[in-house]
Design an enzyme around this catalytic site. Sequence first.
Site, PDB file in Angstrom:
ATOM      1  N   LYS A   1     -19.384  -6.960   8.728  1.00 43.76           N
ATOM      2  CA  LYS A   1     -18.798  -5.628   8.486  1.00 43.76           C
ATOM      3  C   LYS A   1     -19.584  -4.889   7.414  1.00 43.76           C
ATOM      4  CE  LYS A   1     -14.658  -3.430   6.454  1.00 43.76           C
ATOM      5  NZ  LYS A   1     -13.247  -3.581   6.017  1.00 43.76           N
TER       6      LYS A   1
ATOM      7  N   ASP B   1     -15.250   2.351   1.433  1.00 46.81           N
ATOM      8  CA  ASP B   1     -13.974   2.472   2.141  1.00 46.81           C
ATOM      9  C   ASP B   1     -12.966   3.240   1.287  1.00 46.81           C
ATOM     10  OD1 ASP B   1     -11.790   2.235   3.759  1.00 46.81           O
ATOM     11  OD2 ASP B   1     -11.536   0.055   3.498  1.00 46.81           O
TER      12      ASP B   1
ATOM     13  N   LYS C   1      -6.701   5.556   0.236  1.00 53.56           N
ATOM     14  CA  LYS C   1      -6.295   4.497  -0.683  1.00 53.56           C
ATOM     15  C   LYS C   1      -5.900   5.082  -2.031  1.00 53.56           C
ATOM     16  CE  LYS C   1      -9.333   0.762   1.005  1.00 53.56           C
ATOM     17  NZ  LYS C   1      -8.252  -0.175   1.363  1.00 53.56           N
TER      18      LYS C   1
ATOM     19  N   ASP D   1     -17.319  -3.231   0.332  1.00 54.40           N
ATOM     20  CA  ASP D   1     -16.813  -3.391   1.692  1.00 54.40           C
ATOM     21  C   ASP D   1     -17.949  -3.577   2.714  1.00 54.40           C
ATOM     22  OD1 ASP D   1     -14.442  -3.740   3.079  1.00 54.40           O
ATOM     23  OD2 ASP D   1     -14.256  -1.634   3.663  1.00 54.40           O
TER      24      ASP D   1
ATOM     25  N   ASP E   1      -7.247   3.339   7.493  1.00 49.18           N
ATOM     26  CA  ASP E   1      -7.720   2.357   6.525  1.00 49.18           C
ATOM     27  C   ASP E   1      -7.946   0.989   7.166  1.00 49.18           C
ATOM     28  OD1 ASP E   1      -8.559   1.418   4.097  1.00 49.18           O
ATOM     29  OD2 ASP E   1      -6.554   1.254   3.219  1.00 49.18           O
TER      30      ASP E   1
ATOM     31  N   ARG F   1     -11.907  -3.451  11.577  1.00 52.97           N
ATOM     32  CA  ARG F   1     -11.730  -4.015  12.924  1.00 52.97           C
ATOM     33  C   ARG F   1     -12.246  -3.057  13.995  1.00 52.97           C
ATOM     34  NH1 ARG F   1      -5.477  -4.706  11.696  1.00 52.97           N
ATOM     35  NH2 ARG F   1      -6.377  -4.780   9.619  1.00 52.97           N
TER      36      ARG F   1
HETATM   37  N1  BES Z   1     -11.658  -3.145   3.111  1.00 51.93           N
HETATM   38  C1  BES Z   1     -10.251  -3.223   3.205  1.00 51.93           C
HETATM   39  C2  BES Z   1      -9.709  -4.606   2.865  1.00 51.93           C
HETATM   40  C3  BES Z   1      -9.717  -4.979   1.406  1.00 51.93           C
HETATM   41  C4  BES Z   1      -8.818  -4.432   0.523  1.00 51.93           C
HETATM   42  C5  BES Z   1     -10.582  -5.944   0.960  1.00 51.93           C
HETATM   43  C6  BES Z   1      -8.815  -4.832  -0.792  1.00 51.93           C
HETATM   44  C7  BES Z   1     -10.581  -6.352  -0.362  1.00 51.93           C
HETATM   45  C8  BES Z   1      -9.683  -5.788  -1.229  1.00 51.93           C
HETATM   46  C9  BES Z   1      -9.793  -2.901   4.635  1.00 51.93           C
HETATM   47  O1  BES Z   1     -10.557  -1.961   5.303  1.00 51.93           O
HETATM   48  C10 BES Z   1      -8.425  -2.370   4.541  1.00 51.93           C
HETATM   49  O2  BES Z   1      -8.255  -1.330   3.979  1.00 51.93           O
HETATM   50  N2  BES Z   1      -7.467  -3.084   5.111  1.00 51.93           N
HETATM   51  C11 BES Z   1      -6.112  -2.673   5.081  1.00 51.93           C
HETATM   52  C12 BES Z   1      -5.528  -2.913   6.438  1.00 51.93           C
HETATM   53  C13 BES Z   1      -4.148  -2.352   6.629  1.00 51.93           C
HETATM   54  C14 BES Z   1      -4.196  -0.842   6.635  1.00 51.93           C
HETATM   55  C15 BES Z   1      -3.589  -2.873   7.915  1.00 51.93           C
HETATM   56  C16 BES Z   1      -5.384  -3.495   4.030  1.00 51.93           C
HETATM   57  O3  BES Z   1      -5.651  -4.699   3.905  1.00 51.93           O
HETATM   58  O4  BES Z   1      -4.584  -2.925   3.307  1.00 51.93           O
HETATM   59 ZN    ZN Z   2     -12.508  -1.802   4.690  1.00 47.93          ZN
HETATM   60 MN    MN Z   3      -9.885   0.018   4.864  1.00 50.39          MN
END
Ligand code: BES
Ligand code: ZN
Ligand code: MN
Length: 500
Positions: free
Chosen positions: A266, A271, A278, A289, A348, A352
């Site tokens: 990825k 992000d 966020k 990220d 967010d 995926r």
């Molecule tokens: N890059 C983030 C995941 C992440 C967050 C990694 C904090 C390390 C620390 C990912 O793209 C993300 O935002 N995931 C969301 C998914 C949710 C919206 C289903 C998450 O984990 O909050």
């Molecule tokens: Zn992300």
């Molecule tokens: Mn995200």
Amino acid sequence: MEIVVDTGLILEKKYDLVVLGLFEGEKVEGAAVEIDDALNGGIYRLLQNKEFEGKLKQIALLHSHRKIGIERILLIGLGKREQFGQEVVRVASGRAAQLVRDLGLKRYATTIYGHTERLTLSQIVESLVEGIELSLYRYDHYKTNSETPAKKVEHLDIFTGVPEVVGEIQQAVSTAQIINRGVAVARDIANTPSSDATPQQISEQAKQIAESHSIKITVLKPEDMAKLGMGGILGVARGSQQPPRLIIMEYGGGSSNEQPIAIIGKGITFDTGGISIKPSDKMEDMKFDKSGAAATIGAMQVAAELKLPVNLVGVAPLTENMPSGTAYKPGDVLKFANGKTAEVISTDAEGRLILADALSYTSKFKPQAAIDLATLTGACVIALGGAASGLLGNDEGLKRRVKEAGEATGERVWELPLWDEYKEQIKSEIADMKNVGGRAGGTITAALFLSNFVDYPWVHLDIAGTAWTQDGTPDKPYHPKGATGVGVRLITEVLRRWTK
Ligand code: BES
Ligand code: ZN
Ligand code: MN
């Protein structure tokens, strides 16, 4: 760092400092005995008085007062012999190296400590060199520091009293240095601020690495992606001024009829969350990220330099996730390269979406195995913290290989289930699936989403908790602040063991 294997008589050596490792509750052994005799039992007395007990990471510094050619002796604790292993060597050698650097020394020497039947000499030396170089890594690219230049160790002598094993040690040093350079590549890419490490910049860097390592590289631009129907990457990229890229690196170390092993990473260069933006607290960490893509590029370099006898393909989708007037929005439906569709609930949950296209694209290589690395879910950080990456997959043999490599490298993984029960959570009313399955089992539903895009043996690694130092990261000298480069050593180990 320049590393030289040195042999001869320890008492004839002129070192600024030498590192000796000692087990907890044991007497001195090896080269330490001769040194201790020459120092009239100075080390012995420290042990007697329990001023130094050999506990893991414990440190003591002695001066030789010109009794021998070696000026300083640095004792480093190895802990109990029963708990000894490669990880202990990495931690101990790293701790010692950092202390030497902080003393301001440019050169030092180390003995090879902790002999045991459980490990080969090569394994100990590899761990020693990994611990040292990975602990001395610093991301100081943006430090101007014109008045106080950073302290830097430039030279290391690895001492052995046995001339017959010099060749074996040199081989292990060179292997470890190749691996460490790959880790540094990954750390550098992940640590670079997103305004400099854009999709375009990272693909240029990947090109340079490919060209200097006889790796074939193809970089897809938005027009190419449109032709391939990559609505996932293009959808996420719509909010950004930076055009996305998809890097495909191919290394052919195996025979030409052999199916490749695929590594997919990825590469969200930043992000923000997009329209589902966020909170600003810790948002700066989202430059990390792109750690999966960074590890993919680093691992490709290592495989090529080690000339591993496997065919490999590295795939890294790269884009920013930004909010703007052109950004994709919750409620949108995206169509991926394999023809499937997904309803966007949160912009967010973008990782995926870009991986969906990358995993679909990987299918054309008919990989015998594929491993993806992604900072995919905050839920994985909650579940496992920083001591293990999440592992999910559809192939028992491949899962076992990755788990074993995890134990050997210290880049540990822990499995979560990929059961069909959880699929319920990502059903959509209007598309084949939706991109969010609620808070429950967030790492699992994310992996299940990905499973729609693979038709080959596959393991997914969620590196959200392990890709950089954050709350909950175990404190290890070889993890200096920032990106860890996780995945490079793990993947390398999987590949090294592949044909064995
Ligand atoms: N890059 C983030 C995941 C992440 C967050 C990694 C904090 C390390 C620390 C990912 O793209 C993300 O935002 N995931 C969301 C998914 C949710 C919206 C289903 C998450 O984990 O909050
Ligand atoms: Zn992300
Ligand atoms: Mn995200």
